[in-house]
Design an enzyme around this catalytic site. Structure first.
Site, PDB file in Angstrom:
ATOM      1  NE  ARG A  77      -2.574   0.952   3.567  1.00 27.34           N
ATOM      2  CZ  ARG A  77      -3.286   0.671   4.663  1.00 27.34           C
ATOM      3  NH1 ARG A  77      -4.536   0.246   4.556  1.00 27.34           N
ATOM      4  NH2 ARG A  77      -2.777   0.812   5.863  1.00 27.34           N
ATOM      5  CE  LYS A 119      -2.665   4.742   7.436  1.00 28.33           C
ATOM      6  NZ  LYS A 119      -3.865   5.318   8.011  1.00 28.33           N
TER       7      LYS A 119
HETATM    8  C1  LIG Z   1      -9.205   6.447   6.428  1.00 26.80           C
HETATM    9  C2  LIG Z   1      -8.872   5.086   6.905  1.00 26.80           C
HETATM   10  N1  LIG Z   1      -9.707   4.080   6.597  1.00 26.80           N
HETATM   11  C3  LIG Z   1      -9.458   2.812   6.989  1.00 26.80           C
HETATM   12  C4  LIG Z   1      -8.338   2.505   7.737  1.00 26.80           C
HETATM   13  C5  LIG Z   1      -8.085   1.077   8.134  1.00 26.80           C
HETATM   14  O1  LIG Z   1      -6.991   0.548   7.433  1.00 26.80           O
HETATM   15  P1  LIG Z   1      -6.112  -0.625   8.061  1.00 26.80           P
HETATM   16  O2  LIG Z   1      -7.047  -1.725   8.380  1.00 26.80           O
HETATM   17  O3  LIG Z   1      -5.135  -0.975   7.006  1.00 26.80           O
HETATM   18  O4  LIG Z   1      -5.478  -0.063   9.277  1.00 26.80           O
HETATM   19  C6  LIG Z   1      -7.462   3.519   8.099  1.00 26.80           C
HETATM   20  C7  LIG Z   1      -6.286   3.231   8.920  1.00 26.80           C
HETATM   21  O5  LIG Z   1      -5.245   2.987   8.442  1.00 26.80           O
HETATM   22  C8  LIG Z   1      -7.712   4.833   7.652  1.00 26.80           C
HETATM   23  O6  LIG Z   1      -6.874   5.837   7.944  1.00 26.80           O
END
Ligand SMILES: Cc1ncc(COP(=O)(O)O)c(C=O)c1O
Length: 336
Positions: A73, A176
């Site tokens: 990612r 992200k």
């Molecule tokens: C906007 C957003 N959505 C979803 C997630 C969940 O992603 P993950 O399960 O990879 O932590 C995150 C956290 O990283 C986030 O910042």
């Protein structure tokens, strides 16, 4: 201990000139960075970050959950933000070395985890809009426990945001990138003042379909079907989301990744959010257009509980890791 920053002894550092190779400094003492006032990250927000966790098992081993998914990612995010990608093996090595160097900060089993924050930023100076001439990749960490007040598995109360959107088609919602996060603060702080734990965002086109919460993905349950918004470029492709989809399907649920309307949510049996920080957070209630729906009498729903137990069981080495999601942290000497 909640989700506050507790600094640790060490962080990992590597740098790269645009068009050049990554130069690894390795594990260095945790400390401030020196940046030009005209660095691209400060002026244009050229940066992406990751969030991941390391856990201590009852045998004393340290495990990192699915680091290669974060590496992938991060690589995709680097591409979207015109930054040189961190090679996946360097990313993994950096994460494992950071945990090893800070092993004493990993909480005892069941007491929390070591949250890891890989950060890739354009540190070189630039005035006109363009990619930075140089980049820094860091991994720092902090021991953490529950993200939301009240502790893990305490149901959270959400309000649906109708005015502001987190992302739009063609934007950077699935990356992200650092710039996606400050705009949610205003909305989140307003919601918190009104007694809510967080905000649910709707799609920017029709204001009708669920996107996600400020820092986590969203699921709703109806009978034996679990639905979650599909990945169409406006939500973050969560690694916890992906893991829960797999675990739920293996338990016999029908897992649907598609448009999930707010009306459907208001009629769901149960809802929960997922993320590295929030783990599996049951939703106690959702407020939309002045109407509030309570789920499972405000208690933890059976599906949220089952998903939480299975995910944390695997992460903490209490359940068999059949899918090979955990990576064991070797003991590295503290040096580059
Ligand atoms: C906007 C957003 N959505 C979803 C997630 C969940 O992603 P993950 O399960 O990879 O932590 C995150 C956290 O990283 C986030 O910042």
């Amino acid at each position: 201990m909640g989700f506050g920053l507790t600094t640790t002894a060490y962080m990992f550092k590597a740098t790269c000139e645009l068009g050049g190779e990554w130069v690894v400094e390795g594990v260095v003492p945790y400390g401030d960075l020196s940046l030009s006032p005209s660095s691209a990250v400060l002026n244009y927000g050229q940066g992406v970050f990751e969030g991941m966790k390391a856990f201590r098992t009852s045998e004393g081993e340290l495990l990192v959950f699915r680091p290669d998914e974060n590496a992938k990612r991060c690589e995709e995010g680097a591409g979207r933000m015109s930054m040189p990608a961190v090679p996946r093996d360097l990313f993994r090595d950096a994460v494992l070395r950071t945990v090893s160097a800070n092993a004493e900060y990993v909480p005892p089993v069941g007491m929390g985890s070591l949250y890891l924050r890989p950060l890739l930023i354009g540190t070189g100076a630039i005035l006109g809009l363009g990619p930075a001439p140089s980049y820094t990749f860091l991994v720092y960490c902090s021991p953490v426990a529950s993200y939301f007040k009240g502790g893990q598995l305490t149901p959270i109360d959400l309000t649906v945001e109708e005015t502001y959107h987190r992302a739009a088609p063609g934007g950077s919602g699935s990356t992200k990138c650092i710039g996606n996060y400050s705009p949610v603060l205003k909305v989140q702080l307003e919601a918190k003042k009104r007694g809510f734990s967080d905000v649910m965002y709707l799609d920017a086109k029709e204001n009708k379909y669920i996107e996600e919460v400020s820092s986590c993905n969203f699921f709703c349950v109806k009978g034996k079907t679990i639905s979650t918004p599909s990945l169409q470029g406006t939500i973050l492709p969560g690694i916890t989301r992906k893991s829960i989809c797999e675990l739920a399907a293996a338990r016999g649920f029908t897992v649907e990744e598609r448009n999930v309307s707010i009306d459907e949510v208001m009629n769901a049996d149960e809802c929960f959010c997922t993320g590295t920080a929030v783990v599996v957070a049951p939703v106690g209630s959702v407020e939309y257009k002045g109407k509030t729906v309570k789920f499972c009498d405000g208690k933890v729903g059976p599906t949220s509980q089952a998903m939480y137990d299975e995910l944390t069981g695997i992460q903490q080495g209490k359940l068999p890791d059949e899918r090979g999601w955990n990576v064991k942290v070797p003991k590295f000497p503290i040096s580059g």
